[in-house]
Scaffold this motif. Structure first.
Motif, PDB file in Angstrom:
ATOM      1  N   ASP A  36       0.842  -1.197   0.000  1.00 45.18           N
ATOM      2  CA  ASP A  36       0.000   0.000   0.000  1.00 45.18           C
ATOM      3  C   ASP A  36       0.878   1.248   0.000  1.00 45.18           C
ATOM      4  N   LEU A  37       0.314   2.350  -0.463  1.00 42.98           N
ATOM      5  CA  LEU A  37       1.003   3.640  -0.434  1.00 42.98           C
ATOM      6  C   LEU A  37       0.332   4.504   0.623  1.00 42.98           C
ATOM      7  N   VAL A  38       1.100   4.927   1.626  1.00 38.36           N
ATOM      8  CA  VAL A  38       0.556   5.699   2.741  1.00 38.36           C
ATOM      9  C   VAL A  38       1.203   7.081   2.779  1.00 38.36           C
ATOM     10  N   PHE A  39       0.375   8.122   2.799  1.00 35.15           N
ATOM     11  CA  PHE A  39       0.852   9.501   2.907  1.00 35.15           C
ATOM     12  C   PHE A  39       0.588  10.021   4.317  1.00 35.15           C
ATOM     13  N   ALA A  40       1.558  10.743   4.866  1.00 39.01           N
ATOM     14  CA  ALA A  40       1.392  11.340   6.190  1.00 39.01           C
ATOM     15  C   ALA A  40       2.384  12.475   6.353  1.00 39.01           C
ATOM     16  N   THR A  41       2.049  13.403   7.230  1.00 43.33           N
ATOM     17  CA  THR A  41       2.974  14.474   7.581  1.00 43.33           C
ATOM     18  C   THR A  41       3.761  14.020   8.797  1.00 43.33           C
ATOM     19  N   THR A  42       5.075  13.978   8.665  1.00 41.03           N
ATOM     20  CA  THR A  42       5.925  13.495   9.744  1.00 41.03           C
ATOM     21  C   THR A  42       7.154  14.370   9.835  1.00 41.03           C
ATOM     22  N   LYS A  60      15.124  18.636  12.453  1.00 43.31           N
ATOM     23  CA  LYS A  60      13.931  17.875  12.074  1.00 43.31           C
ATOM     24  C   LYS A  60      12.788  18.829  11.760  1.00 43.31           C
ATOM     25  N   ARG A  61      12.237  18.675  10.551  1.00 45.39           N
ATOM     26  CA  ARG A  61      11.153  19.545  10.117  1.00 45.39           C
ATOM     27  C   ARG A  61       9.965  18.706   9.640  1.00 45.39           C
ATOM     28  N   PRO A  62       8.760  19.260   9.728  1.00 42.89           N
ATOM     29  CA  PRO A  62       7.593  18.520   9.227  1.00 42.89           C
ATOM     30  C   PRO A  62       7.618  18.433   7.710  1.00 42.89           C
ATOM     31  N   VAL A  63       7.455  17.234   7.184  1.00 37.20           N
ATOM     32  CA  VAL A  63       7.434  17.021   5.737  1.00 37.20           C
ATOM     33  C   VAL A  63       6.303  16.039   5.407  1.00 37.20           C
ATOM     34  N   ARG A  64       5.816  16.137   4.190  1.00 41.10           N
ATOM     35  CA  ARG A  64       4.775  15.230   3.707  1.00 41.10           C
ATOM     36  C   ARG A  64       5.451  14.113   2.928  1.00 41.10           C
ATOM     37  N   LEU A  65       5.294  12.880   3.403  1.00 44.94           N
ATOM     38  CA  LEU A  65       5.935  11.734   2.778  1.00 44.94           C
ATOM     39  C   LEU A  65       4.908  10.728   2.275  1.00 44.94           C
ATOM     40  N   GLU A  88       8.524   7.074  -1.397  1.00 45.60           N
ATOM     41  CA  GLU A  88       8.317   7.242  -2.840  1.00 45.60           C
ATOM     42  C   GLU A  88       7.979   8.682  -3.205  1.00 45.60           C
ATOM     43  N   SER A  89       7.539   9.463  -2.213  1.00 52.81           N
ATOM     44  CA  SER A  89       7.149  10.848  -2.483  1.00 52.81           C
ATOM     45  C   SER A  89       7.603  11.718  -1.321  1.00 52.81           C
ATOM     46  N   GLY A  90       8.251  12.849  -1.628  1.00 52.22           N
ATOM     47  CA  GLY A  90       8.749  13.747  -0.593  1.00 52.22           C
ATOM     48  C   GLY A  90      10.258  13.790  -0.608  1.00 52.22           C
ATOM     49  N   VAL A  91      10.861  14.110   0.517  1.00 49.83           N
ATOM     50  CA  VAL A  91      12.324  14.179   0.603  1.00 49.83           C
ATOM     51  C   VAL A  91      12.919  12.789   0.769  1.00 49.83           C
TER      52      VAL A  91
END
Length: 341
Positions: A36-42, A60-65, A88-91
């Motif tokens: 599965d592909l899971v997106f979250a702000t971490t 450490k900064r908040p990023v959407r992954l 797969e997406s983000g930094v």
């Protein structure tokens, strides 16, 4: 649980999920799986550009992954779900990252959604409208408090006063007082259970001293005490009167029916192979499957076959006694319309 369908086409798409309780975390552990592909702000360490020769400590900064899931672990005692995989997406694309999903941590899941997944989400959303049910088992000298989760009963506390035998009225009054103090934070329905008259006296004590709680209380006669009393309460259907859609009660009744039919050589099948055969014959009315098999490709094939012939599919938790019994039978069973040889 709060849920919002973001985009969906032929059951493939994105659903935003917001867990509000520990039950919801448990549900997520079965809704999210490898692939599965899971997106979250971490939070992720990001090195800031600097002119200094010595690099500064990464911040450490908040990023959407977006994480392609490889492993999911439910930690009941830490109230946390760990979802690990490759970014797969983000930094830091291709790096590994683990999301620690807790109550109040929003995720979005992109996958091919099965009917059993959608039913689980529906139950989780419906359950959020109710307070948590508590059961207090009361006997002479002792009271045990349990919180009912959708994955099974969770022990909260035990109150003990004096001896369990020959306690006088004064000792009993102290027990009632301390037990009521332990129940002060209960906001949902309360079931007072146990054998004999002690539980009735405690129920009357609650009515006299905590009328608000008494309005959400019911007293139930049980043969057993402690965790056994909780099992009896569920089996008697008491909880269904309190919460019309509590899944645990249905699990207990159905597993009792499976065992009864096995003992009487009735219309039942158990084990993956036998259940598959019953479905192929069109005899399966209700199919029970252990939640531990939801990651098993063969078991998921059986579930899909059952749904295609309009059999009811019930996923049972192995955190609770009925699910443990089902696991001992091979993780799958079916209540049949008629016997097959």
């Amino acid at each position: 649980m709060k849920a919002e369908v973001r985009e969906m086409k032929k059951r493939f798409g994105e659903i935003r999920l917001f867990p509000e309780t520990l039950d919801d975390i448990w549900h997520l552990s079965h809704l999210v799986g490898p692939g599965d592909l899971v997106f979250a702000t971490t939070f992720r360490s990001v090195e800031a550009a600097t002119d200094k020769l010595r690099p500064e400590k990464a911040e450490k900064r908040p990023v959407r992954l977006g994480i392609r899931v490889e492993k999911v672990e439910f930690h009941q005692h830490t109230n946390r779900l760990r979802i690990g995989g490759t970014i797969e997406s983000g930094v830091d694309v291709t790096a590994h990252h683990t999301l620690n999903v807790e109550i109040g941590f929003e995720i979005s899941v992109v996958k091919q959604w099965r009917p059993v997944d959608c039913e689980r989400i529906r139950r989780a959303v419906d359950a959020s409208a109710y307070g948590v049910v508590h059961v207090v088992s009361v006997e002479e000298g002792e009271a045990q408090v349990y919180r009912l989760r959708q994955f099974g009963p969770e022990w909260v506390t035990t109150v003990t006063v004096g001896s369990s035998k020959g306690a006088d009225a004064g000792t009993r009054s102290v027990l009632f007082e301390k037990t009521l103090e332990a129940l002060a934070a209960v906001t949902g329905p309360l079931v007072v259970a146990g054998p004999g008259f002690v539980k009735d006296e405690f129920a009357n004590y609650v009515k006299a001293r905590a009328p608000d709680l008494a309005e959400r209380m019911v007293a139930v006669e049980t043969r057993r005490i402690g965790r056994g009393a909780v099992q009896e309460v569920i089996g008697q259907g008491i909880l269904e009167r309190l919460l019309g859609d509590l899944h645990l009660a249905r699990e207990v009744r159905m597993m009792d029916e499976v065992l009864h039919r096995i003992a009487t050589e009735g219309a039942v099948a158990y084990g993956i192979d036998e259940v598959r055969k019953a479905i192929a014959y069109g005899a399966a009315e209700t199919v029970l499957v252990s939640d531990t098999l939801l990651r098993d490709e063969e078991a998921m094939g059986v579930i899909e076959q059952a749904e295609q012939v309009n059999a009811t599919v019930v996923v049972m938790s192995t955190e609770f006694e009925p699910g443990e019994r089902l696991a001992a039978l091979g993780g799958a069973a079916a209540l049949l319309r008629y016997r097959i040889e």
